[in-house]
Write a protein that holds these residues in place. Structure first.
Motif, PDB file in Angstrom:
ATOM      1  N   PHE A  55      43.239  85.728 -32.537  1.00  0.00           N
ATOM      2  CA  PHE A  55      42.081  85.166 -31.864  1.00  0.00           C
ATOM      3  C   PHE A  55      42.399  83.792 -31.276  1.00  0.00           C
ATOM      4  CE2 PHE A  55      40.703  87.875 -35.366  1.00  0.00           C
ATOM      5  CZ  PHE A  55      39.988  88.830 -34.652  1.00  0.00           C
ATOM      6  N   PRO A  56      41.787  83.447 -30.142  1.00  0.00           N
ATOM      7  CA  PRO A  56      42.034  82.157 -29.472  1.00  0.00           C
ATOM      8  C   PRO A  56      41.206  81.033 -30.091  1.00  0.00           C
ATOM      9  CG  PRO A  56      40.547  83.471 -28.154  1.00  0.00           C
ATOM     10  CD  PRO A  56      40.925  84.317 -29.349  1.00  0.00           C
ATOM     11  N   ALA A  57      41.645  80.517 -31.216  1.00  0.00           N
ATOM     12  CA  ALA A  57      40.871  79.523 -31.966  1.00  0.00           C
ATOM     13  C   ALA A  57      40.556  78.280 -31.141  1.00  0.00           C
ATOM     14  CB  ALA A  57      41.613  79.129 -33.241  1.00  0.00           C
ATOM     15  N   ARG A  58      41.534  77.788 -30.394  1.00  0.00           N
ATOM     16  CA  ARG A  58      41.320  76.550 -29.638  1.00  0.00           C
ATOM     17  C   ARG A  58      40.212  76.713 -28.599  1.00  0.00           C
ATOM     18  NH1 ARG A  58      46.583  73.923 -27.589  1.00  0.00           N
ATOM     19  NH2 ARG A  58      46.799  73.653 -29.819  1.00  0.00           N
ATOM     20  N   SER A  59      40.171  77.857 -27.951  1.00  0.00           N
ATOM     21  CA  SER A  59      39.121  78.041 -26.943  1.00  0.00           C
ATOM     22  C   SER A  59      37.766  78.380 -27.577  1.00  0.00           C
ATOM     23  CB  SER A  59      39.525  79.111 -25.930  1.00  0.00           C
ATOM     24  OG  SER A  59      39.682  80.360 -26.554  1.00  0.00           O
ATOM     25  N   ILE A  60      37.769  78.977 -28.759  1.00  0.00           N
ATOM     26  CA  ILE A  60      36.500  79.264 -29.445  1.00  0.00           C
ATOM     27  C   ILE A  60      35.810  77.961 -29.831  1.00  0.00           C
ATOM     28  CG2 ILE A  60      35.465  80.190 -31.567  1.00  0.00           C
ATOM     29  CD1 ILE A  60      37.598  82.425 -31.447  1.00  0.00           C
ATOM     30  N   PHE A  61      36.580  77.037 -30.380  1.00  0.00           N
ATOM     31  CA  PHE A  61      35.993  75.792 -30.871  1.00  0.00           C
ATOM     32  C   PHE A  61      36.189  74.606 -29.929  1.00  0.00           C
ATOM     33  CE2 PHE A  61      36.349  78.414 -34.650  1.00  0.00           C
ATOM     34  CZ  PHE A  61      35.063  78.286 -35.153  1.00  0.00           C
ATOM     35  N   SER A  62      36.866  74.817 -28.804  1.00  0.00           N
ATOM     36  CA  SER A  62      37.068  73.776 -27.794  1.00  0.00           C
ATOM     37  C   SER A  62      37.555  72.467 -28.409  1.00  0.00           C
ATOM     38  CB  SER A  62      35.779  73.528 -27.004  1.00  0.00           C
ATOM     39  OG  SER A  62      35.355  74.700 -26.399  1.00  0.00           O
ATOM     40  N   HIS A  63      38.584  72.574 -29.236  1.00  0.00           N
ATOM     41  CA  HIS A  63      39.119  71.396 -29.896  1.00  0.00           C
ATOM     42  C   HIS A  63      40.637  71.515 -29.980  1.00  0.00           C
ATOM     43  CE1 HIS A  63      39.954  68.434 -33.010  1.00  0.00           C
ATOM     44  NE2 HIS A  63      38.762  67.930 -32.733  1.00  0.00           N
ATOM     45  N   PRO A  64      41.378  70.467 -29.591  1.00  0.00           N
ATOM     46  CA  PRO A  64      42.847  70.545 -29.607  1.00  0.00           C
ATOM     47  C   PRO A  64      43.444  70.616 -31.008  1.00  0.00           C
ATOM     48  CG  PRO A  64      42.114  68.339 -29.020  1.00  0.00           C
ATOM     49  CD  PRO A  64      40.894  69.195 -29.074  1.00  0.00           C
ATOM     50  N   GLY A  65      42.647  70.344 -32.046  1.00  0.00           N
ATOM     51  CA  GLY A  65      43.156  70.423 -33.416  1.00  0.00           C
ATOM     52  C   GLY A  65      43.405  71.844 -33.880  1.00  0.00           C
ATOM     53  N   PHE A  66      42.846  72.812 -33.173  1.00  0.00           N
ATOM     54  CA  PHE A  66      43.054  74.211 -33.533  1.00  0.00           C
ATOM     55  C   PHE A  66      44.277  74.757 -32.808  1.00  0.00           C
ATOM     56  CE2 PHE A  66      38.617  73.674 -34.586  1.00  0.00           C
ATOM     57  CZ  PHE A  66      38.473  74.439 -35.729  1.00  0.00           C
ATOM     58  N   LEU A  67      44.950  75.696 -33.445  1.00  0.00           N
ATOM     59  CA  LEU A  67      46.076  76.362 -32.793  1.00  0.00           C
ATOM     60  C   LEU A  67      45.567  77.189 -31.619  1.00  0.00           C
ATOM     61  CD1 LEU A  67      47.970  77.556 -35.995  1.00  0.00           C
ATOM     62  CD2 LEU A  67      48.542  75.603 -34.547  1.00  0.00           C
ATOM     63  N   GLU A  68      46.430  77.392 -30.653  1.00  0.00           N
ATOM     64  CA  GLU A  68      46.046  78.161 -29.458  1.00  0.00           C
ATOM     65  C   GLU A  68      45.575  79.560 -29.838  1.00  0.00           C
ATOM     66  OE1 GLU A  68      44.980  78.739 -25.804  1.00  0.00           O
ATOM     67  OE2 GLU A  68      45.929  76.867 -26.356  1.00  0.00           O
ATOM     68  N   GLU A  69      46.386  80.221 -30.654  1.00  0.00           N
ATOM     69  CA  GLU A  69      46.035  81.567 -31.109  1.00  0.00           C
ATOM     70  C   GLU A  69      46.308  81.632 -32.597  1.00  0.00           C
ATOM     71  OE1 GLU A  69      46.263  85.560 -28.776  1.00  0.00           O
ATOM     72  OE2 GLU A  69      48.179  85.227 -29.768  1.00  0.00           O
ATOM     73  N   ILE A  70      45.390  82.246 -33.315  1.00  0.00           N
ATOM     74  CA  ILE A  70      45.495  82.272 -34.774  1.00  0.00           C
ATOM     75  C   ILE A  70      45.226  83.692 -35.268  1.00  0.00           C
ATOM     76  CG2 ILE A  70      43.103  81.707 -35.295  1.00  0.00           C
ATOM     77  CD1 ILE A  70      44.269  79.598 -37.260  1.00  0.00           C
ATOM     78  N   PRO A  71      45.972  84.120 -36.287  1.00  0.00           N
ATOM     79  CA  PRO A  71      45.718  85.470 -36.810  1.00  0.00           C
ATOM     80  C   PRO A  71      44.412  85.511 -37.583  1.00  0.00           C
ATOM     81  CG  PRO A  71      47.398  84.391 -38.114  1.00  0.00           C
ATOM     82  CD  PRO A  71      47.082  83.466 -36.967  1.00  0.00           C
ATOM     83  N   GLY A  72      43.847  86.686 -37.667  1.00  0.00           N
ATOM     84  CA  GLY A  72      42.616  86.876 -38.424  1.00  0.00           C
ATOM     85  C   GLY A  72      42.857  86.725 -39.905  1.00  0.00           C
ATOM     86  N   ILE A  73      41.821  86.936 -40.631  1.00  0.00           N
ATOM     87  CA  ILE A  73      41.841  86.736 -42.075  1.00  0.00           C
ATOM     88  C   ILE A  73      42.630  87.845 -42.774  1.00  0.00           C
ATOM     89  CG2 ILE A  73      39.719  88.009 -42.529  1.00  0.00           C
ATOM     90  CD1 ILE A  73      38.940  85.631 -44.350  1.00  0.00           C
ATOM     91  N   GLY A  74      43.214  87.510 -43.896  1.00  0.00           N
ATOM     92  CA  GLY A  74      43.958  88.486 -44.682  1.00  0.00           C
ATOM     93  C   GLY A  74      43.309  88.730 -46.031  1.00  0.00           C
ATOM     94  N   TYR A  75      42.001  88.543 -46.106  1.00  0.00           N
ATOM     95  CA  TYR A  75      41.267  88.687 -47.357  1.00  0.00           C
ATOM     96  C   TYR A  75      40.320  89.875 -47.276  1.00  0.00           C
ATOM     97  CZ  TYR A  75      42.988  84.024 -48.452  1.00  0.00           C
ATOM     98  OH  TYR A  75      43.781  82.952 -48.704  1.00  0.00           O
ATOM     99  N   PRO A  76      39.761  90.278 -48.419  1.00  0.00           N
ATOM    100  CA  PRO A  76      38.827  91.413 -48.425  1.00  0.00           C
ATOM    101  C   PRO A  76      37.584  91.153 -47.572  1.00  0.00           C
ATOM    102  CG  PRO A  76      39.527  90.868 -50.655  1.00  0.00           C
ATOM    103  CD  PRO A  76      40.040  89.779 -49.768  1.00  0.00           C
ATOM    104  N   PRO A  77      36.896  92.207 -47.178  1.00  0.00           N
ATOM    105  CA  PRO A  77      35.743  92.093 -46.280  1.00  0.00           C
ATOM    106  C   PRO A  77      34.605  91.205 -46.784  1.00  0.00           C
ATOM    107  CG  PRO A  77      36.430  94.374 -46.444  1.00  0.00           C
ATOM    108  CD  PRO A  77      37.238  93.607 -47.447  1.00  0.00           C
TER     109      PRO A  77
END
Length: 185
Positions: A55-77
């Motif tokens: 997912f495009p974390a930086r564009s979702i939150f409009s903040h340079p502190g987030f990575l450009e693209e980040i993998p989803g969660i690896g935990y149970p639903p």
């Protein structure tokens, strides 16, 4: 004021101090990578999507502190559903990243408090002296490692530990159905 009310007052003040400390830490600190994953997973789930992807974390939150693209969660639903609920109830209306950060950590912070009570109760039930069980209570309230892992870093390990201890305590006391339900969580 008698001795018992002074002890209760001291316990309540310690509880409030621990809760305040953990909430302040939880508001401002977080593991950059993991909290980015949690923030993004909450957003994705709130939109009705599966949190298992890139997912495009930086564009979702409009903040340079987030990575450009980040993998989803690896935990149970269940954890992903909680993150989505946190996003909808806290970040959606306020757009306050600090409040969202704290909301994500609240189950862990409350689990730390719950562990203080349940471990103390088990110690008393097992015959430990009241003074020693009180020390256990205070140790759990202010354990730096637990506070670091949950309130600062944002992991929910203390929630898992609390549920496991409750399940084992129920199993030990002959409440197998409730124990099984808790372990299934």
């Amino acid at each position: 004021m008698n001795i018992h009310s002074r002890i209760e007052t001291r316990r309540i003040l310690a509880l409030l101090a621990s809760l305040t400390l953990q909430c302040i830490i939880g508001l401002f600190l977080g593991h950059q990578y993991d909290m980015g994953v949690f923030f993004t997973a909450g957003y994705v789930v709130s939109k009705g999507l599966a949190p298992y992807g890139m997912f495009p974390a930086r564009s979702i939150f409009s903040h340079p502190g987030f990575l450009e693209e980040i993998p989803g969660i690896g935990y149970p639903p269940l954890w992903a559903l909680y993150l989505g609920l946190s996003y909808l109830s806290v970040y959606g209306p306020t757009e306050n990243i600090f409040a969202y950060n704290l909301a994500i950590k609240l189950p862990s912070i409350l689990s730390n408090i719950g562990l203080a009570f349940i471990v103390e109760k088990i110690a008393v039930y097992e015959g430990m002296e009241k003074g020693t069980s009180n020390k256990i209570f205070y140790f759990f309230l202010f354990n730096p490692f637990m506070i670091y892992i949950s309130a600062a870093w944002g992991q929910f390990d203390s929630l898992v530990v609390l549920i496991t201890i409750l399940a084992m305590n129920d199993l030990f006391r002959g409440r197998a159905k409730r124990s099984g339900f808790l372990l299934a969580l």
